[in-house]
Design a protein around this motif. Structure first.
Motif, mmCIF file in Angstrom:
data_model
loop_
_atom_site.group_PDB
_atom_site.id
_atom_site.type_symbol
_atom_site.label_atom_id
_atom_site.label_comp_id
_atom_site.label_asym_id
_atom_site.label_seq_id
_atom_site.Cartn_x
_atom_site.Cartn_y
_atom_site.Cartn_z
ATOM 1 N N GLY A 107 0.809 -1.209 0.000
ATOM 2 C CA GLY A 107 0.000 0.000 0.000
ATOM 3 C C GLY A 107 0.845 1.264 0.000
ATOM 4 N N GLY A 108 1.987 1.175 -0.672
ATOM 5 C CA GLY A 108 2.843 2.353 -0.788
ATOM 6 C C GLY A 108 3.663 2.676 0.447
ATOM 7 N N GLN A 126 3.439 9.007 -5.771
ATOM 8 C CA GLN A 126 3.261 9.060 -7.221
ATOM 9 C C GLN A 126 2.646 10.401 -7.605
ATOM 10 N N ALA A 135 1.086 6.440 -2.909
ATOM 11 C CA ALA A 135 0.589 5.391 -3.804
ATOM 12 C C ALA A 135 -0.082 4.308 -2.980
ATOM 13 N N ALA A 136 -1.208 4.650 -2.367
ATOM 14 C CA ALA A 136 -1.859 3.765 -1.400
ATOM 15 C C ALA A 136 -2.421 2.498 -2.037
ATOM 16 N N ASP A 137 -2.620 2.518 -3.337
ATOM 17 C CA ASP A 137 -3.225 1.367 -4.009
ATOM 18 C C ASP A 137 -2.189 0.467 -4.681
ATOM 19 N N ARG A 138 -0.920 0.657 -4.321
ATOM 20 C CA ARG A 138 0.121 -0.088 -5.027
ATOM 21 C C ARG A 138 1.080 -0.770 -4.055
ATOM 22 N N ASN A 139 1.509 -1.967 -4.425
ATOM 23 C CA ASN A 139 2.589 -2.663 -3.756
ATOM 24 C C ASN A 139 3.833 -2.573 -4.655
#
Length: 252
Positions: free
Chosen positions: A186-187, A229, A239-243
């Motif tokens: 989650g970033g 991002q 970038a809370a929606d990304r690993n």
């Protein structure tokens, strides 16, 4: 991979700044355009400003002395070449003696150059080095590149006693770490640091294809990384929606 380095104390922060300035200086001096040499002179002044800290020289000498004690402790170890050890300790001694014998503050010899100091007094003023302000400097910029490089290299030598130990200390510090693969969920990524060991530098590699910018914070107990991002408005946001997979090295 893009490398980001984060210092855990003010001393390493200063070493990193100096190291970056010396790298920039070497690159600019090697070029031929007068504009590159203008910024080389400006970088000389920046190094003098960073090196003006009264305790910097004593800190570097202490670090070199500690380093020598550590490597002297390897004497008699059958797994280590005595000849290679002697050669490395001689390098430490050379750095120590050169800095110790360099009386005064960093770049004191440059401070006695009236021509350079005239430029220094004007270079921080926007457009302050125009030909009507400094005609002698304007003339110097029109001289052959080889002549300018020769003088620049002489001025760089005034700072060699500082550059060499910084290069040695930072090189060894980086070699002390072991890279590890981690994943930011989650970033965000956070890691506790083991007690009883003082880390001085964090090295973080990020794949440029991810188009993420790390914001690093840390202390002697833990460090954390937030991956940012660019949004539609150009502003950075987490970038809370990304690993994302990262590579981390802790150097002590």
């Amino acid at each position: 991979m893009i490398l980001y380095e984060y210092p855990f104390n003010e001393r390493i922060r200063t070493y990193l700044r100096l190291e970056q300035l010396f790298r920039r200086l070497a690159e600019l001096v090697s070029r031929h355009h007068p504009l590159d040499h203008h910024f080389a002179i400006q970088t000389l002044f920046e190094i003098m400003d960073v090196g003006a800290r009264s305790d910097l020289k004593s800190e570097i000498l202490k670090d070199l002395d500690k380093l020598k004690q550590v490597y002297n402790g390897y004497r008699g170890n059958p797994a280590i070449s005595e000849a290679a050890l002697d050669q490395f300790i001689a390098r430490i001694d050379a750095c120590f003696n050169a800095l110790h014998d360099d009386a005064g503050r960093v770049g004191h010899g440059l401070s006695e150059n009236e021509w350079l100091m005239a430029i220094r007094s004007r270079i921080s003023i926007p457009g302050g080095t125009c030909e009507f302000d400094l005609p002698a400097y304007h003339d110097w910029q029109h001289r052959p590149a080889e002549l300018r490089q020769h003088e620049l290299n002489n001025w760089v030598q005034e700072l060699a006693a500082l550059a060499q130990p910084i290069q040695l200390l930072m090189g060894l510090l980086r070699e002390s770490g072991v890279p590890q693969k981690v994943t930011a969920i989650g970033g965000q990524y956070q890691q506790n640091l083991p007690q009883g060991r003082t880390f001085q530098l964090l090295r973080l590699w990020v794949d440029p294809a991810l188009e993420l910018v790390p914001e690093i914070s840390g202390n002697r107990l833990l460090f954390s990384v937030r991956l940012m991002q660019r949004g539609p408005d150009g502003k950075l946001q987490i970038a809370a929606d990304r690993n994302a997979d990262l590579e981390v090295t802790l150097c002590a």
